[in-house]
Design a protein around this motif. Structure first.
Motif, PDB file in Angstrom:
ATOM      1  N   LEU B 190      -7.621   0.912   0.030  1.00  0.00           N
ATOM      2  CA  LEU B 190      -6.232   1.145   0.421  1.00  0.00           C
ATOM      3  C   LEU B 190      -5.673  -0.017   1.228  1.00  0.00           C
ATOM      4  O   LEU B 190      -6.385  -0.625   2.030  1.00  0.00           O
ATOM      5  CB  LEU B 190      -6.109   2.398   1.296  1.00  0.00           C
ATOM      6  N   GLY B 191      -4.399  -0.279   1.035  1.00  0.00           N
ATOM      7  CA  GLY B 191      -3.697  -1.186   1.947  1.00  0.00           C
ATOM      8  C   GLY B 191      -3.580  -0.457   3.279  1.00  0.00           C
ATOM      9  O   GLY B 191      -3.541   0.779   3.311  1.00  0.00           O
ATOM     10  N   GLU B 192      -3.487  -1.229   4.355  1.00  0.00           N
ATOM     11  CA  GLU B 192      -3.467  -0.609   5.684  1.00  0.00           C
ATOM     12  C   GLU B 192      -2.257   0.322   5.844  1.00  0.00           C
ATOM     13  O   GLU B 192      -2.353   1.391   6.453  1.00  0.00           O
ATOM     14  CB  GLU B 192      -3.401  -1.711   6.727  1.00  0.00           C
ATOM     15  N   ILE B 241       2.832  -7.303   0.719  1.00  0.00           N
ATOM     16  CA  ILE B 241       3.287  -6.149  -0.067  1.00  0.00           C
ATOM     17  C   ILE B 241       2.092  -5.266  -0.441  1.00  0.00           C
ATOM     18  O   ILE B 241       2.227  -4.059  -0.592  1.00  0.00           O
ATOM     19  CB  ILE B 241       3.982  -6.653  -1.357  1.00  0.00           C
ATOM     20  N   PHE B 242       0.902  -5.899  -0.577  1.00  0.00           N
ATOM     21  CA  PHE B 242      -0.294  -5.140  -0.966  1.00  0.00           C
ATOM     22  C   PHE B 242      -0.696  -4.118   0.111  1.00  0.00           C
ATOM     23  O   PHE B 242      -1.544  -3.272  -0.119  1.00  0.00           O
ATOM     24  CB  PHE B 242      -1.460  -6.095  -1.263  1.00  0.00           C
ATOM     25  N   ASN B 243      -0.074  -4.253   1.273  1.00  0.00           N
ATOM     26  CA  ASN B 243      -0.288  -3.320   2.370  1.00  0.00           C
ATOM     27  C   ASN B 243       0.030  -1.884   1.951  1.00  0.00           C
ATOM     28  O   ASN B 243      -0.467  -0.932   2.531  1.00  0.00           O
ATOM     29  CB  ASN B 243       0.647  -3.744   3.509  1.00  0.00           C
ATOM     30  N   SER B 244       0.876  -1.741   0.940  1.00  0.00           N
ATOM     31  CA  SER B 244       1.340  -0.409   0.538  1.00  0.00           C
ATOM     32  C   SER B 244       0.716   0.032  -0.784  1.00  0.00           C
ATOM     33  O   SER B 244       1.245   0.911  -1.450  1.00  0.00           O
ATOM     34  CB  SER B 244       2.858  -0.427   0.402  1.00  0.00           C
ATOM     35  N   GLU B 245      -0.378  -0.612  -1.187  1.00  0.00           N
ATOM     36  CA  GLU B 245      -0.957  -0.285  -2.494  1.00  0.00           C
ATOM     37  C   GLU B 245      -2.333   0.373  -2.394  1.00  0.00           C
ATOM     38  O   GLU B 245      -3.058   0.180  -1.424  1.00  0.00           O
ATOM     39  CB  GLU B 245      -1.091  -1.558  -3.326  1.00  0.00           C
ATOM     40  N   ILE B 246      -2.644   1.127  -3.451  1.00  0.00           N
ATOM     41  CA  ILE B 246      -3.990   1.695  -3.607  1.00  0.00           C
ATOM     42  C   ILE B 246      -4.631   0.948  -4.769  1.00  0.00           C
ATOM     43  O   ILE B 246      -4.019   0.840  -5.832  1.00  0.00           O
ATOM     44  CB  ILE B 246      -3.905   3.201  -3.943  1.00  0.00           C
ATOM     45  N   TRP B 247      -5.816   0.438  -4.566  1.00  0.00           N
ATOM     46  CA  TRP B 247      -6.522  -0.261  -5.646  1.00  0.00           C
ATOM     47  C   TRP B 247      -7.689   0.605  -6.125  1.00  0.00           C
ATOM     48  O   TRP B 247      -8.428   1.183  -5.308  1.00  0.00           O
ATOM     49  CB  TRP B 247      -7.089  -1.597  -5.147  1.00  0.00           C
ATOM     50  N   ALA B 248      -7.835   0.672  -7.432  1.00  0.00           N
ATOM     51  CA  ALA B 248      -8.961   1.438  -7.999  1.00  0.00           C
ATOM     52  C   ALA B 248      -9.326   0.841  -9.358  1.00  0.00           C
ATOM     53  O   ALA B 248      -8.622  -0.034  -9.876  1.00  0.00           O
ATOM     54  CB  ALA B 248      -8.578   2.899  -8.145  1.00  0.00           C
ATOM     55  N   LYS B 249     -10.413   1.320  -9.916  1.00  0.00           N
ATOM     56  CA  LYS B 249     -10.856   0.851 -11.236  1.00  0.00           C
ATOM     57  C   LYS B 249      -9.763   1.190 -12.253  1.00  0.00           C
ATOM     58  O   LYS B 249      -9.317   2.340 -12.339  1.00  0.00           O
ATOM     59  CB  LYS B 249     -12.158   1.584 -11.595  1.00  0.00           C
ATOM     60  N   ARG B 250      -9.363   0.197 -13.037  1.00  0.00           N
ATOM     61  CA  ARG B 250      -8.237   0.397 -13.934  1.00  0.00           C
ATOM     62  C   ARG B 250      -8.456   1.526 -14.938  1.00  0.00           C
ATOM     63  O   ARG B 250      -7.581   2.375 -15.131  1.00  0.00           O
ATOM     64  CB  ARG B 250      -7.911  -0.894 -14.702  1.00  0.00           C
ATOM     65  N   SER B 251      -9.628   1.549 -15.535  1.00  0.00           N
ATOM     66  CA  SER B 251      -9.845   2.541 -16.584  1.00  0.00           C
ATOM     67  C   SER B 251      -9.698   3.964 -16.035  1.00  0.00           C
ATOM     68  O   SER B 251      -9.187   4.856 -16.709  1.00  0.00           O
ATOM     69  CB  SER B 251     -11.228   2.355 -17.194  1.00  0.00           C
ATOM     70  N   LEU B 252     -10.114   4.167 -14.785  1.00  0.00           N
ATOM     71  CA  LEU B 252     -10.037   5.513 -14.192  1.00  0.00           C
ATOM     72  C   LEU B 252      -8.598   5.862 -13.811  1.00  0.00           C
ATOM     73  O   LEU B 252      -8.113   6.951 -14.110  1.00  0.00           O
ATOM     74  CB  LEU B 252     -10.923   5.580 -12.944  1.00  0.00           C
ATOM     75  N   ALA B 253      -7.924   4.908 -13.179  1.00  0.00           N
ATOM     76  CA  ALA B 253      -6.534   5.154 -12.770  1.00  0.00           C
ATOM     77  C   ALA B 253      -5.652   5.345 -14.005  1.00  0.00           C
ATOM     78  O   ALA B 253      -4.777   6.214 -14.032  1.00  0.00           O
ATOM     79  CB  ALA B 253      -6.033   3.989 -11.938  1.00  0.00           C
ATOM     80  N   ALA B 254      -5.916   4.524 -15.033  1.00  0.00           N
ATOM     81  CA  ALA B 254      -5.108   4.603 -16.254  1.00  0.00           C
ATOM     82  C   ALA B 254      -5.263   5.972 -16.916  1.00  0.00           C
ATOM     83  O   ALA B 254      -4.304   6.533 -17.446  1.00  0.00           O
ATOM     84  CB  ALA B 254      -5.529   3.501 -17.222  1.00  0.00           C
ATOM     85  N   ALA B 255      -6.481   6.513 -16.851  1.00  0.00           N
ATOM     86  CA  ALA B 255      -6.704   7.818 -17.474  1.00  0.00           C
ATOM     87  C   ALA B 255      -5.918   8.910 -16.751  1.00  0.00           C
ATOM     88  O   ALA B 255      -5.394   9.831 -17.375  1.00  0.00           O
ATOM     89  CB  ALA B 255      -8.197   8.141 -17.442  1.00  0.00           C
ATOM     90  N   VAL B 256      -5.823   8.774 -15.440  1.00  0.00           N
ATOM     91  CA  VAL B 256      -5.097   9.797 -14.667  1.00  0.00           C
ATOM     92  C   VAL B 256      -3.592   9.690 -14.914  1.00  0.00           C
ATOM     93  O   VAL B 256      -2.900  10.691 -15.033  1.00  0.00           O
ATOM     94  CB  VAL B 256      -5.410   9.657 -13.154  1.00  0.00           C
ATOM     95  N   PHE B 257      -3.097   8.471 -15.015  1.00  0.00           N
ATOM     96  CA  PHE B 257      -1.638   8.290 -15.072  1.00  0.00           C
ATOM     97  C   PHE B 257      -1.117   7.804 -16.428  1.00  0.00           C
ATOM     98  O   PHE B 257       0.055   7.443 -16.548  1.00  0.00           O
ATOM     99  CB  PHE B 257      -1.179   7.349 -13.950  1.00  0.00           C
TER     100      PHE B 257
END
Lengths: 424, 444
Positions: B190-192, B241-257
């Motif tokens: 997570l971004g702070e 700007i990345f302060n407001s982002e959540i980073w995760a494995k693309r394949s997993l995030a893509a499946a959810v969204f």
């Protein structure tokens, strides 16, 4: 009456001071009116309604919402599957189209945001009454209702017709009856549409929004592969952005929302059904700190400044008139009457200045500036409502009353012997 | 520029003092004798300047964030027509070829390129009791190799965190109630700012047991989509700007969204010049796919359109409120002149000329303004470091950000300069009226 005349005479005695105090109040009430005009509209759109209850359906997990157009039919019947399921009273599809007048240099000044929809849902006459699915149009004055109905009739007769917001007339520098071309940008890149302006929304809520026939838009989406090597437009299978449903009341909404959110026909992608007010409030959540600062910092700071300036002016005035106040006491004025005299002067100044400020704000902002330009969520400009005509005097009057309380108390406690001993 | 102007203003004040001849102690005593009037006038200045300082700090924070993100040697590639990452849709097949272009820098034999899928997710936030359902917009970046992506974006983790694993998931504790095995938790960095935002949802009990009461920290979980996510690291990203982002494995995030393709390809060029060449090549000469490349620094700079709009709004408010301040100080100074007509007459008879009378009253007004302005700046400075959420955007793109208000020397200088200008303009007319008094008339 005599008392009132005395108050007026005291105000007129030092016209410079009275004018300067009034000017400060006028200027700062102007700022407060601007802030409250923005908060007023945001409050209205995010307050649940008892009539014309609307629900909004969007994609559940992702933004911007993109649903298959086939969802429209299912949502139109409220995803009802069983006898006794609730069905919406009416529905309206929203398909967003974003185009620019200047494809070489697209910017917020030449980009037009529009909605492809069924013209009958914008406005129609049902059972002898004006009916609309567009929030905010239901409370138009009669003349504007008639104009909207006439514009919608033209839109139905003109396949490439468009009803634009007041701001678009300025942006495009076009008049009703003229044509313009929009080049698709962003999600609608590749879809270039030509329009004929058939009408304009009344000033206010829809100043920056345009609506046109959904048939025209969907035909263009269908025709896209013919000019792009058989490839479908990226939006072809997900061009429905939002669906507005009209329901009888909140109980019906709760059941309808459950039907929709649990419908197997609406599971890929999953959808969210919420009241229009709740949906708009969620969108504004991104701006919550800004709205908080406007409500709890900007407006109070202006009020505090008015209070200080008025307190200052009145205390100077009391200090200068100690002898006169002592004479009044000798003449039989009671302490509370002296206090009321001072408070009355201040109240009159504050209320009068507040009223002038409200009138100025209404005229300058609505007619000269064309609204307060403050892009936030779906809103671009805010008009000063007629309610400002009571906010202004009340704000000015209350600030004046509070600000002058201490000086008035000092005036009340003027000691006759002390004052005359100094004079002697 | 502002600092120079303030220096000029202070120099002018000193010059006025120098040519004034009337002792400054006279003015100071007048101010202290009428301390209530002085205080109230100064406080009016304080309110106006404190408010403007906070507003400028907000815009300052926003600017710092948009201008502090991106590198001149990074090229951000979006699909043609996409003005924002969220609507970009890159064809997967072409990416390898682009990554292997000669302008792209390499390390350990592989190109420095980050394939990313940017998504905007909607999270159901806790509903206050009796309130209506709330939801929150969150920004999610699906990536492949977090170390490489972080290196390309110049980001590091705060101590105690780690990047998500190759699988990107970890087992969830078994559900004791029904014995079902829950779906694995998605590991997230997570971004702070977003960690702080999500940390607000915690209950009193959760807060009492939390490692970090201010924000989510390593080991904390949250719900997004229909999955549980676990924090494995927090980005050291305060001014980005990345302060407001959540980073995760693309394949997993893509499946959810439901985001199948990449939205963004970030390429590290060999240097800033190579980045410009690469951008031009991809925009004009690359034939296999229509792309919209941008130098990363320029892309994030474009987002500052919102801060420009806020600056105009603050400018407008500053002018309107300053007019109020000017009338306020004018009121006080006119009263001071009328109360001290006798003093003015005596001063003139003692040999002080009209110009010196003018300077004396002007200095008094400026002193009130200076005190009020300094106090306002001091109060406004307390906002330094506050966090606030907002949206930045421009040229068809936009991002939700959690920013830190930033008060710097320029903002303080602007506040004091504005205060002095109000004092000068508000004090000028009364000072002129004092100057024009005839000694005998004044004494009569």
């Amino acid at each position: 009456m005599k008392y009132l005349r005395l108050i007026f005479r005291n105000i007129g005695r030092n016209p410079l001071r009275s004018s300067l105090t009034s000017l400060v109040t006028i200027v700062l009430v102007f700022v407060v009116t601007m802030v409250w005009s923005i908060l007023w509209l945001l409050n209205i759109v995010t307050t649940e309604k008892s009539e014309n209850f609307q629900a909004m359906v969007t994609e559940r997990w992702s933004a911007p919402s993109h649903m298959p157009l086939s969802y429209a039919e299912v949502l139109g019947r409220g995803a009802a599957r069983n006898p006794g399921d609730v069905k919406p009273l009416d529905s309206m599809t929203w398909q967003f189209y974003i185009g620019t007048l200047d494809p070489k240099n697209p910017s917020s000044k030449n980009v037009i945001f529009s909605i492809a929809c069924d013209p009958d849902k914008i406005a129609a006459v049902k059972e002898g009454k004006f009916a609309t699915m567009m929030d905010g149009l239901e409370s138009l004055p009669d003349a504007q209702e008639a104009q909207v109905l006439a514009d919608v009739a033209k839109l139905k007769d003109t396949p490439r017709g468009i009803i634009v917001g007041q701001n678009h007339l300025k942006t495009t520098n076009k008049r009703i009856g003229e044509r313009f071309k929009l080049t698709g940008v962003s999600i609608t890149k590749g879809l270039d549409l030509e329009f004929e302006i058939v009408g304009a929304f009344p000033p206010g809520r829809y100043d920056t929004m345009a609506v046109f026939n959904r048939e025209y838009y969907n035909n263009e989406l269908d025709a896209y592969p013919r000019t792009h090597n058989g490839q479908k437009h990226p939006l072809a299978d997900r061009s429905l952005n939002l669906m507005v449903l009209k329901v009888a009341d909140s109980a019906a909404f709760t059941r309808l929302a459950s039907q929709i959110e649990n419908s197997p026909e609406l599971s890929n992608p999953a959808v969210r059904c919420e009241t229009m007010a709740s949906g708009l409030a969620s969108m504004l959540e991104m701006f919550r700190d800004l709205i908080w600062a406007m409500r709890w910092m900007l407006a109070p700071a202006c009020l505090a400044t008015i209070l200080l300036v008025i307190a200052n002016a009145i205390s100077i005035s009391v200090r200068e008139r100690r002898l006169e106040l002592a004479v009044l006491k000798v003449l039989g004025f009671r302490p509370y009457q002296i206090m009321v005299l001072v408070l009355g002067e201040s109240l009159l100044l504050g209320t009068g200045a507040g009223l002038i400020s409200a009138a100025l704000s209404y005229g300058v902002i609505n007619w000269w500036m064309g609204g307060i330009a403050f892009p936030i969520g779906f809103f671009d400009r805010f008009m000063v409502p007629a309610d400002a005509f009571w906010w202004g005097p009340v704000v000015g009057g209350l600030a004046a009353l509070l600000g002058s309380f201490m000086p008035a108390w000092t005036a009340r406690n003027v000691k006759v012997a002390e004052v005359f001993s100094k004079v002697a | 520029m502002i600092l120079e102007l303030l220096a000029v203003a202070v120099a002018l004040m000193l010059l006025l003092w120098g040519i004034g001849k009337i002792p400054l102690s006279y003015n100071l005593r007048n101010l202290t004798v009428r301390w209530k009037t002085t205080l109230m006038t100064a406080l009016a200045f304080t309110a106006v300047i404190a408010l403007l300082t906070v507003m400028m700090a907000f815009v300052g924070g926003m600017k710092k964030m948009t201008e502090g993100t991106g590198r001149p040697d990074n090229v951000l590639v979006l699909s043609d027509g996409a003005t924002d990452e969220v609507i970009s849709n890159l064809p997967i097949g072409d990416l390898s070829e682009i990554e292997n272009l000669p302008e792209v820098a390499r390390a350990e034999g592989r190109p420095l390129a980050s394939r990313e899928a940017f998504m905007v997710a909607i999270q159901s936030a806790p509903t206050p009791s009796g309130g209506r359902p709330k939801r929150r917009i969150l920004q999610l970046r699906g990536i492949e190799d977090p170390r490489l992506t972080a290196w390309i974006h110049d980001l590091e983790l705060l101590p105690g965190g780690s990047w998500f694993s190759e699988a990107g998931v970890q087992e969830a504790p078994a559900d004791g109630n029904n014995g079902n095995t829950p779906a694995p938790m998605i590991q997230a960095v997570l971004g702070e700012g977003v960690a702080r935002e999500l940390g607000r949802d915690r209950t009193a009990e959760q807060l009492a047991a939390a490692n970090n009461p201010d924000r989510l920290d390593v080991g904390d979980t949250f719900t997004l989509g229909d999955r549980t996510w676990i924090v494995v690291g927090v980005l050291d990203s305060a001014d980005s700007i990345f302060n407001s982002e959540i980073w995760a494995k693309r394949s997993l995030a893509a499946a959810v969204f439901g985001k199948e393709n990449y939205t963004t390809l970030v390429l590290r060029a060999k240097d800033a010049e190579a980045a410009k060449r690469l951008k031009t090549f991809l925009a004009e000469d690359y034939e296999k796919a229509a792309l919209n490349p941008k130098v990363e620094l320029d892309f994030y700079k474009d987002l500052s359109e919102t801060s420009a709009q806020f600056s105009y709004a603050i400018g407008f408010l500053a002018i309107v409120m300053s007019i109020g301040g000017i009338f306020g100080v004018m009121n006080t100074m006119f009263a001071a002149v009328s109360q001290r007509e006798g003093d003015i007459g005596v001063l003139r008879l003692l040999g002080f000329n009209r110009r010196q009378i003018l300077v004396s009253f002007l200095l008094e007004s400026l002193l009130i303004a200076m005190v009020g302005g300094l106090l306002g700046c001091a109060i406004g400075s307390l906002s330094d470091g506050w966090t606030a959420s907002s949206v930045v955007g421009g040229h068809g793109s936009g991002k939700f950000i959690v920013l830190q208000l930033a008060v710097d020397a320029e903002i303080i200088a602007t506040g004091i300069l504005l205060s002095l200008s109000m004092g000068l303009l508000g004090g000028l007319l009364p000072a002129l009226s004092a100057m024009r008094l005839r000694p005998l008339d004044a004494l009569r």
